[in-house]
Enzyme design. Structure first.
Site, mmCIF file in Angstrom:
data_model
loop_
_atom_site.group_PDB
_atom_site.id
_atom_site.type_symbol
_atom_site.label_atom_id
_atom_site.label_comp_id
_atom_site.label_asym_id
_atom_site.label_seq_id
_atom_site.Cartn_x
_atom_site.Cartn_y
_atom_site.Cartn_z
ATOM 1 N N TYR A 1 46.592 53.854 66.401
ATOM 2 C CA TYR A 1 47.832 53.382 66.654
ATOM 3 C C TYR A 1 48.586 52.845 66.409
ATOM 4 C CZ TYR A 1 46.380 57.975 68.186
ATOM 5 O OH TYR A 1 45.468 58.693 68.948
ATOM 6 N N TYR B 1 49.064 64.890 57.987
ATOM 7 C CA TYR B 1 48.060 65.835 58.117
ATOM 8 C C TYR B 1 49.956 66.541 59.223
ATOM 9 C CZ TYR B 1 45.967 66.405 62.529
ATOM 10 O OH TYR B 1 45.668 65.954 64.056
ATOM 11 N N ARG C 1 42.436 54.018 70.746
ATOM 12 C CA ARG C 1 42.977 54.335 70.037
ATOM 13 C C ARG C 1 44.618 54.182 70.263
ATOM 14 N NH1 ARG C 1 40.382 59.339 71.610
ATOM 15 N NH2 ARG C 1 42.094 59.653 72.070
#
Lengths: 147, 273
Positions: free
Chosen positions: B74, B96, B70
């Site tokens: 990113y 979010y 990840r």
């Protein structure tokens, strides 16, 4: 700069607001005399189902009375919303996953934070196992050299 | 402060947790006035809602793949955002919750943009933490509140204060060293319980919490004993709240020192009067 379809969106919102006002009046008066089915004309030719359900959810999320409305109140508002029955069922049963599937969406990954601080995460970037092994080898070497 | 003479710009805004409920007027205005919008959201339906606000919404979901680091994901997010800033566009990154809470990419994108001379800033949003305080009736000012990324309790030696609230994030993938998994499992959560059992009894009540992303949903609030956490269903969107296990301990020594200061202050006030 994006200008969007402001007029049509505003019209859709007014229509939906009228519909939802009708729903709350209906529940306050305990009857169907304020029927509102004909007041709603928010379905558009382009992507009409998505436009309809997203507007409905946005209004639900923004309205103090509707955000925590009963199933009956939401059901009444939905009755005039020209929405596919399957979408209505998913909304009434509060089934977010079903609603996602009906709208062609897959569950999203919501992770945007690494567990380790950046300095340490750099070592593992792309191939963490290798990074960890390298680190362990170095530690072993240091220990050997120290003995 | 870096010079901000270049044409492109970046603002990262928060969409809040629940569709329709949390988006502030300033964040909405940034979205509507941008040339390009990048979306790092938690729900596809929320992304459809964002697409109503702008014609050019580019989802950052495409960079996620199970089995891929990840961290690489990113970085790709940051690069995608920066490429448009460098092209002279007015870019809005929409995330979010709050764009700066448990969110590496927005902070990094702003840092890099500024270092290259572009105007870049962040607008706050309503985070899962904010929702949690409201839904669980917790005031972090009462006895204090600690927040940890859950894996950090396994990777590092952290000091927990059991007289304050403890909030653990990303428990669903606790202990994932690869950064390539979307969930771990009961054996990993058992290790978390092992760490926590140093400060809390196994029958201490904990709460699994999840803020609603759609206005048709309610918050998930599930209470269970700490010892039951490994068997509970916990996914990447869930947060675990551990209420205090002990009362605040009075510091008599420090209070005595404060009394002396108070007496001295009051004597000085009398003398002056």
């Amino acid at each position: 700069m994006h200008r969007g379809c402001k007029a049509s969106k505003a019209q859709r919102k007014i229509a939906l607001r009228r519909l939802l006002d009708g729903a709350s009046m209906w529940t306050r008066h305990g009857g169907a005399e304020h029927g509102v089915g004909s007041q709603l004309s928010i379905v558009e030719a382009r992507g009409h189902q998505v436009l309809d359900v997203i507007d409905f959810l946005e209004t639900l999320g923004q309205d103090a009375q509707l955000r925590y409305a009963s199933r009956d109140e939401v059901g009444f508002a939905l009755a005039g919303a020209e929405m596919e029955p399957a979408l209505q069922v998913a909304i009434l049963s509060k089934n977010g996953l079903e609603l996602q599937a009906l709208l062609g969406q897959r569950p999203f990954c919501c992770l945007i934070n690494p567990a380790k601080p950046e300095e340490e995460q750099e070592e593992c970037d792309g191939n963490c196992k290798e990074g960890e092994e390298k680190k362990r080898d170095e530690e072993r070497r240091e220990k050997r050299d120290g003995d | 402060m870096e010079a901000t003479s270049a044409a492109g710009s970046l603002v990262c805004v928060g969409l809040g947790m629940t569709l329709g409920s949390h988006l502030g007027p300033l964040a909405r205005s940034h979205i509507e006035q941008a040339d390009v919008v990048f979306a790092g959201l938690s729900d596809g339906i929320v992304e459809l809602w964002l697409q109503r606000m702008h014609r050019d919404v580019r989802s950052l979901q495409v960079y996620y793949h199970e089995g891929k680091s990840r961290m690489q994901t990113y970085r790709q997010m940051v690069e995608a955002i920066l490429a448009e800033v460098r092209a002279g566009k007015k870019v809005c990154g929409v995330f979010y919750g709050h764009p700066g809470v448990f969110a590496w990419a927005p902070h990094k994108a702003i840092e890099v943009a500024r270092s290259e001379g572009y105007a870049a800033h962040m607008e706050p949003g309503i985070s899962a933490e904010d929702c949690l305080y409201a839904d669980l009736g917790i005031d972090p000012g009462r006895v204090g509140c600690q927040h940890y990324e859950a894996s950090q309790l396994l990777f590092y030696r952290r000091r927990i204060d059991p007289t304050a609230y403890l909030v653990l994030w990303q428990v669903g993938l606790v202990g994932d060293q690869s950064l390539a998994r979307f969930s771990t499992g009961p054996a990993y959560r058992q290790l978390l319980v092992e760490v926590l059992s140093g400060d809390y009894p196994l029958d201490h009540e904990v709460i699994v919490y999840r803020a609603p992303t759609l206005p048709i949903q309610s918050a998930r609030i599930e209470r269970l004993p700490l010892g039951g956490l490994p068997q509970a269903e916990v996914d990447m969107a869930d947060t675990v709240v551990v209420p205090p296990a002990r009362a605040l301990l009075v510091d008599r020594e420090m209070r005595a020192k404060l009394d002396l200061l108070d007496e001295a202050a009051s004597r000085a006030a009398c003398d002056a009067g």
